[in-house]
Design a protein around this motif. Structure first.
Motif, PDB file in Angstrom:
ATOM      1  N   TYR A  15     -13.051   1.793  -2.655  1.00  0.00           N
ATOM      2  CA  TYR A  15     -11.702   1.260  -2.813  1.00  0.00           C
ATOM      3  C   TYR A  15     -10.753   2.158  -2.031  1.00  0.00           C
ATOM      4  O   TYR A  15     -10.729   3.374  -2.238  1.00  0.00           O
ATOM      5  CB  TYR A  15     -11.331   1.183  -4.294  1.00  0.00           C
ATOM      6  CG  TYR A  15     -12.307   0.263  -5.002  1.00  0.00           C
ATOM      7  CD1 TYR A  15     -12.042  -1.090  -5.122  1.00  0.00           C
ATOM      8  CD2 TYR A  15     -13.525   0.739  -5.472  1.00  0.00           C
ATOM      9  CE1 TYR A  15     -12.956  -1.946  -5.700  1.00  0.00           C
ATOM     10  CE2 TYR A  15     -14.447  -0.109  -6.056  1.00  0.00           C
ATOM     11  CZ  TYR A  15     -14.168  -1.448  -6.159  1.00  0.00           C
ATOM     12  OH  TYR A  15     -15.077  -2.298  -6.716  1.00  0.00           O
ATOM     13  N   MET A  24      -5.158  -0.603  -1.088  1.00  0.00           N
ATOM     14  CA  MET A  24      -5.099  -1.138   0.264  1.00  0.00           C
ATOM     15  C   MET A  24      -6.215  -2.146   0.528  1.00  0.00           C
ATOM     16  O   MET A  24      -6.063  -3.034   1.345  1.00  0.00           O
ATOM     17  CB  MET A  24      -5.208   0.004   1.284  1.00  0.00           C
ATOM     18  CG  MET A  24      -4.153   1.096   1.106  1.00  0.00           C
ATOM     19  SD  MET A  24      -2.470   0.506   1.222  1.00  0.00           S
ATOM     20  CE  MET A  24      -2.365   0.104   2.933  1.00  0.00           C
ATOM     21  N   GLY A  25      -7.342  -1.977  -0.149  1.00  0.00           N
ATOM     22  CA  GLY A  25      -8.457  -2.887   0.064  1.00  0.00           C
ATOM     23  C   GLY A  25      -9.781  -2.267  -0.323  1.00  0.00           C
ATOM     24  O   GLY A  25      -9.845  -1.203  -0.922  1.00  0.00           O
ATOM     25  N   VAL A  26     -10.851  -2.964   0.058  1.00  0.00           N
ATOM     26  CA  VAL A  26     -12.212  -2.547  -0.269  1.00  0.00           C
ATOM     27  C   VAL A  26     -13.018  -2.475   1.024  1.00  0.00           C
ATOM     28  O   VAL A  26     -12.883  -3.331   1.897  1.00  0.00           O
ATOM     29  CB  VAL A  26     -12.881  -3.558  -1.237  1.00  0.00           C
ATOM     30  CG1 VAL A  26     -14.322  -3.176  -1.535  1.00  0.00           C
ATOM     31  CG2 VAL A  26     -12.089  -3.664  -2.535  1.00  0.00           C
ATOM     32  N   ASN A  44      -8.724   0.942   7.779  1.00  0.00           N
ATOM     33  CA  ASN A  44      -8.162  -0.412   7.773  1.00  0.00           C
ATOM     34  C   ASN A  44      -8.994  -1.380   8.608  1.00  0.00           C
ATOM     35  O   ASN A  44      -9.036  -2.577   8.328  1.00  0.00           O
ATOM     36  CB  ASN A  44      -6.717  -0.408   8.272  1.00  0.00           C
ATOM     37  CG  ASN A  44      -5.786   0.249   7.277  1.00  0.00           C
ATOM     38  OD1 ASN A  44      -6.027   0.229   6.080  1.00  0.00           O
ATOM     39  ND2 ASN A  44      -4.724   0.850   7.788  1.00  0.00           N
ATOM     40  N   LEU A  47     -11.858  -2.822   6.337  1.00  0.00           N
ATOM     41  CA  LEU A  47     -11.561  -3.510   5.078  1.00  0.00           C
ATOM     42  C   LEU A  47     -12.221  -4.881   5.036  1.00  0.00           C
ATOM     43  O   LEU A  47     -12.220  -5.615   6.024  1.00  0.00           O
ATOM     44  CB  LEU A  47     -10.050  -3.670   4.888  1.00  0.00           C
ATOM     45  CG  LEU A  47      -9.247  -2.392   4.662  1.00  0.00           C
ATOM     46  CD1 LEU A  47      -7.757  -2.724   4.587  1.00  0.00           C
ATOM     47  CD2 LEU A  47      -9.701  -1.669   3.409  1.00  0.00           C
ATOM     48  N   GLU A  49     -12.473  -8.753   4.147  1.00  0.00           N
ATOM     49  CA  GLU A  49     -11.436  -9.783   4.191  1.00  0.00           C
ATOM     50  C   GLU A  49     -11.258 -10.460   2.833  1.00  0.00           C
ATOM     51  O   GLU A  49     -12.200 -10.577   2.061  1.00  0.00           O
ATOM     52  CB  GLU A  49     -11.799 -10.843   5.229  1.00  0.00           C
ATOM     53  CG  GLU A  49     -11.759 -10.311   6.641  1.00  0.00           C
ATOM     54  CD  GLU A  49     -12.077 -11.385   7.662  1.00  0.00           C
ATOM     55  OE1 GLU A  49     -12.098 -12.573   7.306  1.00  0.00           O
ATOM     56  OE2 GLU A  49     -12.300 -11.016   8.822  1.00  0.00           O
ATOM     57  N   ASN A  50     -10.038 -10.917   2.596  1.00  0.00           N
ATOM     58  CA  ASN A  50      -9.701 -11.727   1.411  1.00  0.00           C
ATOM     59  C   ASN A  50     -10.008 -11.051   0.084  1.00  0.00           C
ATOM     60  O   ASN A  50     -10.429 -11.708  -0.867  1.00  0.00           O
ATOM     61  CB  ASN A  50     -10.398 -13.093   1.475  1.00  0.00           C
ATOM     62  CG  ASN A  50     -10.025 -13.865   2.713  1.00  0.00           C
ATOM     63  OD1 ASN A  50      -8.865 -13.872   3.123  1.00  0.00           O
ATOM     64  ND2 ASN A  50     -11.001 -14.485   3.333  1.00  0.00           N
ATOM     65  N   VAL A  51      -9.826  -9.749   0.018  1.00  0.00           N
ATOM     66  CA  VAL A  51      -9.999  -9.034  -1.246  1.00  0.00           C
ATOM     67  C   VAL A  51      -8.624  -8.750  -1.814  1.00  0.00           C
ATOM     68  O   VAL A  51      -7.790  -8.123  -1.168  1.00  0.00           O
ATOM     69  CB  VAL A  51     -10.763  -7.708  -1.058  1.00  0.00           C
ATOM     70  CG1 VAL A  51     -10.827  -6.942  -2.366  1.00  0.00           C
ATOM     71  CG2 VAL A  51     -12.153  -7.972  -0.516  1.00  0.00           C
ATOM     72  N   LYS A  52      -8.397  -9.233  -3.005  1.00  0.00           N
ATOM     73  CA  LYS A  52      -7.116  -9.006  -3.664  1.00  0.00           C
ATOM     74  C   LYS A  52      -7.368  -8.338  -5.013  1.00  0.00           C
ATOM     75  O   LYS A  52      -8.332  -8.653  -5.701  1.00  0.00           O
ATOM     76  CB  LYS A  52      -6.401 -10.325  -3.877  1.00  0.00           C
ATOM     77  CG  LYS A  52      -6.070 -11.035  -2.573  1.00  0.00           C
ATOM     78  CD  LYS A  52      -4.933 -11.993  -2.754  1.00  0.00           C
ATOM     79  CE  LYS A  52      -4.612 -12.820  -1.556  1.00  0.00           C
ATOM     80  NZ  LYS A  52      -4.596 -12.253  -0.298  1.00  0.00           N
ATOM     81  N   ASN A  81       1.505  -2.245  -7.377  1.00  0.00           N
ATOM     82  CA  ASN A  81       0.260  -2.227  -6.608  1.00  0.00           C
ATOM     83  C   ASN A  81      -0.437  -0.868  -6.645  1.00  0.00           C
ATOM     84  O   ASN A  81      -1.210  -0.528  -5.755  1.00  0.00           O
ATOM     85  CB  ASN A  81       0.490  -2.677  -5.155  1.00  0.00           C
ATOM     86  CG  ASN A  81      -0.767  -3.243  -4.540  1.00  0.00           C
ATOM     87  OD1 ASN A  81      -1.524  -3.959  -5.175  1.00  0.00           O
ATOM     88  ND2 ASN A  81      -1.006  -2.906  -3.285  1.00  0.00           N
ATOM     89  N   TYR A  83      -3.225   1.471  -7.910  1.00  0.00           N
ATOM     90  CA  TYR A  83      -4.602   1.267  -8.361  1.00  0.00           C
ATOM     91  C   TYR A  83      -4.798   1.859  -9.753  1.00  0.00           C
ATOM     92  O   TYR A  83      -4.491   3.016  -9.999  1.00  0.00           O
ATOM     93  CB  TYR A  83      -5.542   1.937  -7.357  1.00  0.00           C
ATOM     94  CG  TYR A  83      -6.997   1.886  -7.706  1.00  0.00           C
ATOM     95  CD1 TYR A  83      -7.742   0.738  -7.469  1.00  0.00           C
ATOM     96  CD2 TYR A  83      -7.647   2.988  -8.240  1.00  0.00           C
ATOM     97  CE1 TYR A  83      -9.089   0.685  -7.758  1.00  0.00           C
ATOM     98  CE2 TYR A  83      -8.993   2.949  -8.526  1.00  0.00           C
ATOM     99  CZ  TYR A  83      -9.707   1.795  -8.293  1.00  0.00           C
ATOM    100  OH  TYR A  83     -11.047   1.751  -8.583  1.00  0.00           O
TER     101      TYR A  83
END
Length: 109
Positions: A15, A24-26, A44, A47, A49-52, A81, A83
């Motif tokens: 993460y 920021m993402g996975v 970056n 990362l 895609e499409n992980v929220k 936001n 974590y």
């Protein structure tokens, strides 16, 4: 460095947070390896895609749908936001089971 750390800790997913602990993402071991092969050295670029992340107030029914389809634990954030942690399939099912057992006990009492 991130790939090395994930391998040392036997992790498949990581993460990514900024300095302020904002999500920021996975990344995955595979996404990091692909980024390195392309010559990308920034997290970056690796990362997934499409992980929220989900807000901590998210209803269990919504979490169930998300946890079921993900290969990694679902990230949870606060209203800024930041974590807070993750919800894994195992943890979710244990929590659900505990709730069902409690309801059964309450009904039987």
């Amino acid at each position: 460095a991130a790939l090395e750390q994930m391998r040392q800790e036997d992790r498949t997913y990581g993460y990514v947070l900024n300095r302020n602990q904002k999500f920021m993402g996975v990344v995955s071991v595979a996404s990091l390896e692909k980024a390195l092969e392309r010559g990308d050295s920034n997290l970056n670029d690796a990362l997934l895609e499409n992980v929220k992340a989900v807000p901590r107030e998210t209803q269990l029914q919504e979490i169930l749908t998300m946890v079921r389809r993900l290969e990694f634990p679902l990230p949870v954030v606060d209203e800024n936001n930041i974590y807070l942690g993750v919800v894994s399939k195992n943890r979710f099912l244990r929590t659900l089971e505990h709730g069902i057992q409690k309801k059964t006990q309450d009904i039987a009492a």
